[in-house]
Scaffold this motif. Structure first.
Motif, PDB file in Angstrom:
ATOM      1  N   GLY A 160       0.828  -1.206   0.000  1.00 33.56           N
ATOM      2  CA  GLY A 160       0.000   0.000   0.000  1.00 33.56           C
ATOM      3  C   GLY A 160       0.857   1.249   0.000  1.00 33.56           C
ATOM      4  O   GLY A 160       1.757   1.393   0.816  1.00 33.56           O
ATOM      5  N   ALA A 161       0.585   2.158  -0.917  1.00 33.81           N
ATOM      6  CA  ALA A 161       1.445   3.323  -1.114  1.00 33.81           C
ATOM      7  C   ALA A 161       1.211   4.410  -0.066  1.00 33.81           C
ATOM      8  O   ALA A 161       0.075   4.741   0.262  1.00 33.81           O
ATOM      9  N   TYR A 162       2.309   4.939   0.448  1.00 34.04           N
ATOM     10  CA  TYR A 162       2.274   6.205   1.181  1.00 34.04           C
ATOM     11  C   TYR A 162       2.329   7.356   0.174  1.00 34.04           C
ATOM     12  O   TYR A 162       1.598   8.327   0.272  1.00 34.04           O
ATOM     13  N   MET A 163       3.249   7.219  -0.791  1.00 37.94           N
ATOM     14  CA  MET A 163       3.452   8.264  -1.799  1.00 37.94           C
ATOM     15  C   MET A 163       3.988   7.637  -3.071  1.00 37.94           C
ATOM     16  O   MET A 163       4.762   6.677  -3.033  1.00 37.94           O
ATOM     17  N   ILE A 164       3.561   8.186  -4.219  1.00 37.91           N
ATOM     18  CA  ILE A 164       4.133   7.819  -5.516  1.00 37.91           C
ATOM     19  C   ILE A 164       4.668   9.097  -6.148  1.00 37.91           C
ATOM     20  O   ILE A 164       3.968  10.113  -6.200  1.00 37.91           O
ATOM     21  N   ALA A 165       5.925   9.059  -6.607  1.00 32.42           N
ATOM     22  CA  ALA A 165       6.542  10.225  -7.226  1.00 32.42           C
ATOM     23  C   ALA A 165       7.065   9.875  -8.605  1.00 32.42           C
ATOM     24  O   ALA A 165       7.638   8.798  -8.809  1.00 32.42           O
ATOM     25  N   GLU A 166       6.858  10.794  -9.540  1.00 34.85           N
ATOM     26  CA  GLU A 166       7.382  10.644 -10.892  1.00 34.85           C
ATOM     27  C   GLU A 166       8.341  11.798 -11.179  1.00 34.85           C
ATOM     28  O   GLU A 166       7.990  12.966 -10.991  1.00 34.85           O
ATOM     29  N   PHE A 167       9.538  11.457 -11.633  1.00 38.85           N
ATOM     30  CA  PHE A 167      10.545  12.456 -11.978  1.00 38.85           C
ATOM     31  C   PHE A 167      10.855  12.367 -13.467  1.00 38.85           C
ATOM     32  O   PHE A 167      11.134  11.283 -13.978  1.00 38.85           O
ATOM     33  N   LEU A 168      10.809  13.523 -14.155  1.00 39.44           N
ATOM     34  CA  LEU A 168      11.189  13.591 -15.561  1.00 39.44           C
ATOM     35  C   LEU A 168      12.547  14.269 -15.663  1.00 39.44           C
ATOM     36  O   LEU A 168      12.790  15.289 -15.017  1.00 39.44           O
ATOM     37  N   ARG A 169      13.406  13.705 -16.490  1.00 35.98           N
ATOM     38  CA  ARG A 169      14.784  14.192 -16.624  1.00 35.98           C
ATOM     39  C   ARG A 169      14.893  15.319 -17.642  1.00 35.98           C
ATOM     40  O   ARG A 169      14.199  15.349 -18.653  1.00 35.98           O
ATOM     41  N   LYS A 170      15.808  16.247 -17.360  1.00 33.74           N
ATOM     42  CA  LYS A 170      16.196  17.250 -18.339  1.00 33.74           C
ATOM     43  C   LYS A 170      17.720  17.327 -18.354  1.00 33.74           C
ATOM     44  O   LYS A 170      18.371  16.989 -17.354  1.00 33.74           O
TER      45      LYS A 170
END
Length: 238
Positions: A225-235
């Motif tokens: 069960g998720a506490y947090m989901i994070a998505e990072f996009l690269r530059k």
């Protein structure tokens, strides 16, 4: 837009002298806190009213990370209050008024005695002057976790992760997640979806997936069960 001015400190930069993502997030959340303090809707007010604002999601788009010594202006503006939800934009600008970063956020107001959402009181509706939404490319707050996520070593919540609400601060969640980014990863955008609060001694299990320029980190309990989901996009750094 409510604003405050500052200068990038040595304690806020990385090895290249640029503001870190963690420090940028702190500027943004500090700005909304300063506004609330100035409006009399401060931490002490919330405590006495048995209320707490809990962050549901972030979308932060970075144009450029300012450098050591650079003067910046950080601003925020609520653009909607609906039921128990608050919608708020943020921005950081350079000395010429160019946007360094823009952000969108969604907040939920909870009753601390019941732990359940509660309608925004009239005093907040009156004092938080709304403004039009900032122009930016708004993304969904829902984040899809790619298949093939790899489990990493579990983390235990420590005292320094907690804020005045005695739960893990939103920036601390993201700081944990950013430890799993590939070497040299420069963030162009971060989205974070907060599922539930984490408290002292809770165990967070990181699940990490890389998909091209996209890295997704889920911090979960032992059952998944998720506490947090994070998505990072690269530059690419300039």
């Amino acid at each position: 837009m409510y604003t405050f001015e500052s200068r990038i400190r040595y304690s806020e930069v990385d090895s290249e002298g640029r503001l870190t993502m963690a420090a940028l997030i702190n500027y943004l959340q500090d700005c909304s806190t300063f506004q609330s303090e100035d409006l009399g809707l401060c931490v002490e007010y919330l405590k006495k009213a048995h209320l707490v604002w809990v962050l549901c999601s972030w979308q932060i788009v970075v144009e450029r990370f300012p450098v050591l010594g650079e003067k910046v202006t950080t601003g925020t503006q609520p653009y909607d209050l609906k039921g128990f939800l608050g919608y708020r934009n943020f921005a950081m600008l350079d000395e010429k008024g160019n946007f360094l970063a823009k952000a969108n956020s969604l907040w939920s107001l909870l009753d601390t005695e019941t732990g359940r959402p509660t309608s925004v009181p009239e005093i907040m509706v009156e004092r938080y002057t709304r403004a039009p939404k900032l122009e930016m490319d708004y993304s969904s707050r829902k984040i899809a976790v790619p298949e093939g996520s790899v489990r990493q070593e579990a983390l235990t919540v420590k005292k320094h992760h907690l804020d005045t609400n005695h739960h893990v601060n939103n920036q601390q969640f993201l700081d944990m997640a950013m430890d799993f980014l590939p070497e040299g990863f420069c963030v162009a955008q971060v989205r974070a979806e907060y599922k539930k609060q984490a408290f002292l001694h809770d165990v967070l299990v990181p699940w990490v997936a890389e998909d091209g320029s996209r890295t997704v980190v889920k911090l979960a309990d032992e059952t998944g069960g998720a506490y947090m989901i994070a998505e990072f996009l690269r530059k690419e750094q300039a």
